[in-house]
Design an enzyme around this catalytic site. Structure first.
Site, PDB file in Angstrom:
ATOM      1  N   HIS A 144       0.887  -1.232  -0.081  1.00 26.75           N
ATOM      2  CA  HIS A 144      -0.069   0.030  -0.044  1.00 26.75           C
ATOM      3  C   HIS A 144       0.920   1.185   0.026  1.00 26.75           C
ATOM      4  O   HIS A 144       2.037   1.188   0.682  1.00 26.75           O
ATOM      5  CB  HIS A 144      -0.589  -0.037   1.471  1.00 26.75           C
ATOM      6  CG  HIS A 144      -1.789   1.032   1.416  1.00 26.75           C
ATOM      7  ND1 HIS A 144      -1.752   2.236   1.764  1.00 26.75           N
ATOM      8  CD2 HIS A 144      -3.228   0.822   1.358  1.00 26.75           C
ATOM      9  CE1 HIS A 144      -2.872   2.803   1.682  1.00 26.75           C
ATOM     10  NE2 HIS A 144      -3.961   2.100   1.660  1.00 26.75           N
ATOM     11  N   GLN A 189      -4.667  -5.227   6.688  1.00 28.56           N
ATOM     12  CA  GLN A 189      -5.804  -6.010   5.652  1.00 28.56           C
ATOM     13  C   GLN A 189      -5.865  -7.544   6.161  1.00 28.56           C
ATOM     14  O   GLN A 189      -6.602  -8.010   5.898  1.00 28.56           O
ATOM     15  CB  GLN A 189      -5.166  -5.913   4.285  1.00 28.56           C
ATOM     16  CG  GLN A 189      -6.216  -6.142   3.086  1.00 28.56           C
ATOM     17  CD  GLN A 189      -7.343  -5.021   3.173  1.00 28.56           C
ATOM     18  OE1 GLN A 189      -8.440  -5.390   3.514  1.00 28.56           O
ATOM     19  NE2 GLN A 189      -6.982  -3.980   3.200  1.00 28.56           N
ATOM     20  N   CYS A 227      -4.492   2.295  -3.950  1.00 24.86           N
ATOM     21  CA  CYS A 227      -3.173   2.912  -3.164  1.00 24.86           C
ATOM     22  C   CYS A 227      -2.297   2.062  -3.317  1.00 24.86           C
ATOM     23  O   CYS A 227      -1.235   1.888  -2.678  1.00 24.86           O
ATOM     24  CB  CYS A 227      -3.413   3.210  -1.576  1.00 24.86           C
ATOM     25  SG  CYS A 227      -4.641   4.395  -1.250  1.00 24.86           S
ATOM     26  N   LYS A 250     -10.840  -1.107  10.019  1.00 23.64           N
ATOM     27  CA  LYS A 250     -11.069  -2.269   9.148  1.00 23.64           C
ATOM     28  C   LYS A 250     -11.331  -3.514  10.029  1.00 23.64           C
ATOM     29  O   LYS A 250     -11.547  -4.336   9.496  1.00 23.64           O
ATOM     30  CB  LYS A 250      -9.865  -2.651   8.420  1.00 23.64           C
ATOM     31  CG  LYS A 250      -9.413  -1.317   7.159  1.00 23.64           C
ATOM     32  CD  LYS A 250      -8.411  -1.556   6.694  1.00 23.64           C
ATOM     33  CE  LYS A 250      -8.226  -0.386   5.387  1.00 23.64           C
ATOM     34  NZ  LYS A 250      -6.958  -0.541   4.726  1.00 23.64           N
ATOM     35  N   ASP A 253       2.747  -4.761   7.958  1.00 24.89           N
ATOM     36  CA  ASP A 253       1.319  -3.993   7.685  1.00 24.89           C
ATOM     37  C   ASP A 253       0.444  -4.920   7.691  1.00 24.89           C
ATOM     38  O   ASP A 253       0.204  -5.486   6.824  1.00 24.89           O
ATOM     39  CB  ASP A 253       1.287  -3.269   6.476  1.00 24.89           C
ATOM     40  CG  ASP A 253       0.248  -2.358   6.082  1.00 24.89           C
ATOM     41  OD1 ASP A 253      -0.645  -2.570   6.790  1.00 24.89           O
ATOM     42  OD2 ASP A 253       0.226  -1.844   5.096  1.00 24.89           O
TER      43      ASP A 253
END
Ligand SMILES: *Cc1c(COP(=O)(O)O)cnc(C)c1O
Length: 408
Positions: A125, A205, A366, A228, A202
């Site tokens: 991202h 997600q 993104c 999220k 990260d």
């Protein structure tokens, strides 16, 4: 995969927004990878905060301030337990994934020198690319990229070749937001550690689908966003190993993050406050804890099992549409389908889907380097959550067919 035991109709009643209509049609919300919807249980916590104990935390002697402080710190402990961090002060409450990454990138400015190398994956991202490019500009460090294959999987052979004694940091997402690929982060972490590099994952997600165990992963930093995982926007978590958080300088100066201030010299507060300058998103932090509770009560195994069912169902129906191509066919992926129809622009498809009540994302998500890899301007992305249904997938499929007929 085992069958799930979720009562989807009952779960859907927890989400007031799922009852609304868009353009005169029942809302079909398939933009979960951008932000998840919020259950009543979490909304109630936010309302309760402002109705009953709104006060600034960590500094007041009065009852409201202490109640708010207790609830905020209890949320930190919920998040700590959720990701199995060894210590509560290894959990820094941030405004989201982007903020967490910037805290780490900024902190490493003073630890890197010219010629040091930073390795990132090809499917990041922008928020896990740009802060490192800024760090490289400040320090003279060099960014190296782990390439991916046509299926949207990282090439671990190429990763091995990139690692050397110059590598100081490795950054990778746990799950790609544009493709749904679940990356082999344990392997990535272990290989980086073998040559002495630190690793930031990260998890933005991954968090809605996978319960990450930071001690088992032995990861140095792990970041997620509250919005999220059924929580509010403007709140997130940076997990960092204590030894790293001690080593990194603070990101922002201000109230809350100090031990003592004079005009000659200021000393910083201990963890976690060193990285939490200013009044935080108090209601958001407490609601983040409630969102984690909500998802754990459903159970991540059940969530994953049901979402895989939706993914499989939707994939089979969509690939049956002539000239439709799915990007991202990794062996292990979450419930995200990025696709295009030959000759049609993703934006045009998305606009027609919206008219039919179906919310999807169109564009580069993104993650422009991924679009460049496939030589496309963008995709249509449908991303599923545990509150979606197969009937909604059927609505998506007929809406795509309708868009195709109208645009061709
Ligand atoms: C959403 C997302 C981000 C950015 O999260 P913010 O909440 O906007 O800070 C970063 N990385 C991935 C993989 C994401 O899905």
């Amino acid at each position: 995969m085992a069958a799930h035991t979720l009562d989807i109709e009952k779960i859907r009643k927890d989400f007031p927004i799922l009852q609304r209509e868009v353009n005169g049609k029942p809302l079909v919300y398939f933009d979960n990878a951008a932000t998840s919807q919020t259950p009543k249980q979490v909304i109630d916590v936010i309302v309760d905060y402002y109705e009953n104990y709104n006060a600034n935390i960590h500094r007041g002697v009065h009852a409201l301030s202490q109640e708010a402080t207790d609830l905020y710190e209890q949320a930190r402990i919920k998040i700590q337990k959720h990701c199995n961090a060894a210590k509560a002060h290894e959990i820094i409450l941030t405004s989201g994934t982007t903020h967490g990454i910037n805290i780490v990138a900024n902190g490493f400015s003073s630890l890197l020198k010219k010629g040091d190398e930073i390795v990132v994956s090809a499917m990041e991202h922008h928020s896990n690319i740009v802060p490192w490019q800024m760090l490289c500009e400040r320090t003279g460090a060099v960014l190296k990229v782990i390439p991916m294959n046509e299926n949207g999987e990282l090439r671990l052979d190429a990763y091995d070749a990139l690692l050397s004694n110059k590598t100081k940091l490795v950054f990778c997402n746990h799950v790609s937001n544009a493709l749904g690929t679940v990356n082999p982060i344990k392997v990535i972490i272990d290989k980086a550690h073998a040559i002495g590099a630190a690793v930031l994952i990260d998890g933005a997600q991954a968090a809605p689908h996978i319960k990450a165990n930071v001690q088992e992963l032995n990861v140095d930093f792990y970041v997620i966003s509250g919005h999220k995982v059924c929580g509010p926007t403007g709140i997130g978590m940076l997990y960092g190993k204590e030894e790293w958080l001690e080593k990194l300088p603070p990101y922002q100066g201000g109230g809350e993050m100090i031990a003592e201030v004079t005009f000659e010299k200021t000393t910083y507060a201990g963890l976690p406050h060193k990285f939490e300058a200013g009044t935080p998103n108090i209601a958001g932090g407490i609601a983040f804890g409630a969102a984690i509770d909500y998802m754990n009560a459903l159970g991540f195994d059940d969530i994953a099992a049901y979402e895989q069912e939706l993914l499989q169902y939707a994939t089979e129906k969509l690939i049956a549409i002539p000239n439709l191509k799915i990007y991202g066919n990794a062996a292990s992926k979450t419930a995200v389908i990025s696709f295009n129809i030959e000759g049609l622009h993703p934006y045009d498809i998305g606009s027609i889907l919206d008219k039919l009540g179906v919310a999807v994302r169109t564009g580069h998500h993104c993650a422009q380097p991924i679009m460049d890899f496939y030589k496309i301007p963008g995709t249509v992305r449908a991303s599923f959550s545990f509150y979606n249904t197969k009937e909604e997938v059927d609505v998506l499929v007929s809406a795509v067919l309708r868009a195709k007929a109208m645009l061709s």
